[in-house]
Scaffold this active site. Structure first.
Site: not given
Ligand SMILES: [Mg+2]
Length: 401
Positions: A9, A105-106
């Site tokens: 993450d 974003d993960e």
């Molecule tokens: Mg994040």
């Protein structure tokens, strides 16, 4: 064989990207915010300094400013975030082909089959943190576990820039004391229902009667019970890098205001070329084009147009955007400070051969040639870098393009 799953993450993703682009920002509290002029004035991400002053993601700009009057506001640049996201995704792919993106974003990574090559899950996670940081400037938090859910809990457990390993032996010690609100899928109403039946911690949930949970929460009850007990068997579903894009757009604030039709044309062609390039890269076409123009007093207009045929062509997109601009704005009277073009209503470009026209009109042949020209340009830029080929109108321009 026991699986090894990583969840990676990016920490404060939008803010981290902006800080790498503009290092000066690091010295002050700042937040990436939706544009207040377009009434999207909320905090999308903030840096560590702003966080310490109480600024929260999701709150209105005025609320954030009340806590932190010196807060610097940064407009989001989604195109750039996509680029970073893709670069980071490609780094993950060096360690396994089983990479599943979750949002921008993960990602989950299944490294069960590649551990013998690269070492334990923890070692891979630590290496990834180092590599992502050195190659992109972004820090990530990583969770390592035997299922996806715990891997995700692990990456949430300690940030920024940390690895948390949840094994069958330690997950109870680490997770059970935490409040259930730390669990993915537990929102406000679930939280209330759980506290009504005396469940406050993840441990309470794991040790609760599954039937009671189902009665209280419906289907979600059994699912949460399973998650808390490490009974998540969902697999990491590899995917080529593709977001569920709703739209693709780029904007630009020019070095000097646009004051003539020639300026306007140059600006629009440059922006549309970027947007169309991204559409082609994602194998998408847009059915609607939206243009947003802002003048020097931050007065803004937003106009859109439905296209006759979906497109991913720079030329077609630019023509439509230019038409919108000319019909709605007189650049000779009102100078333009910034502009954005967004392709909306996206569809996947089919792989089926295109139905050719029965009549080879000049305009049809011209369009075909443009398509071939643009895809050849993409290939050349892909190989030799974005700046090797430029439109003539951009050479020596003073707009900062
Ligand atoms: Mg994040």
């Amino acid at each position: 064989m026991e699986r090894t799953v990583l969840h990676c993450d990016c920490n404060a993703f939008f803010a981290s990207v902006e800080a790498t682009r503009y290092p000066k920002l690091k010295k002050q509290p700042f937040a990436v915010c939706g544009d207040p002029k377009l009434r999207h004035g909320i905090v999308l991400a903030k840096n560590e300094k702003a966080k310490r002053l109480g600024v929260q993601t999701g709150e209105a700009i005025w609320q954030a400013k009340a806590k932190c009057p010196d807060l610097v506001l940064v407009e989001p640049s989604y195109g750039i975030y996509d680029e970073f996201s893709e670069r980071i995704f490609n780094i993950y792919c060096r360690y396994t082909d089983l990479v599943e993106p979750f949002g921008i974003d993960e990602c989950w990574l299944d490294v069960t089959g590649t551990k013998s090559l690269f070492g334990s899950g923890e070692k891979i996670a630590d290496e990834l943190r180092k590599i992502v940081k050195s190659e992109t400037g972004i820090t990530i938090s990583a969770g390592v576990s035997f299922n996806k859910y715990f891997a995700k809990m692990g990456s949430d457990y300690k940030k920024p820039d940390a690895t948390t390993v949840l094994t069958r032996n330690n997950y109870k010690d680490i997770l059970f004391p935490l409040s259930v609100e730390n669990m993915l899928f537990v929102g406000k109403s679930t939280l209330e229902k759980l506290s009504d039946i005396g469940i406050y911690t993840i441990g309470d949930l794991a040790n609760a009667d599954a039937k009671l949970l189902s009665l209280t929460l419906g289907k979600c009850g059994q699912m949460l019970y399973n998650c808390a007990n490490g009974l998540d068997f969902s697999v990491v579903t590899p995917s080529t890098y593709k977001h569920k894009y709703k739209s693709i757009g780029n904007g630009y604030t020019f070095k000097r205001d646009l004051v003539s039709d020639t300026d306007l044309k140059t600006g629009i062609y440059m922006i549309c070329d970027k947007v169309a390039h991204r559409l082609r890269k994602q194998k998408l076409e847009c059915k609607t084009v939206q243009l947003c123009i802002k003048d020097t007093h931050f007065h803004a207009i937003q106009r859109q147009k439905t296209l006759q045929n979906p497109t991913q062509s720079s030329y077609e997109l630019a023509n439509s955007a230019l038409e919108l601009a000319i019909n709605n704005w007189n650049v000779n009277d009102k100078p333009i400070r910034s502009m954005s073009v967004t392709g909306q209503n996206l569809i996947e470009r089919s792989n089926e051969p295109e139905q050719l026209s029965l009549f080879y009109t000049d305009s049809f042949i011209f369009k075909r040639k443009k398509v071939i020209l643009e895809s050849t340009k993409d290939e050349i830029c892909e190989k030799y870098g974005n700046n090797v080929l430029r439109m003539c109108s951009l050479i020596d321009n003073d707009l900062g393009l």
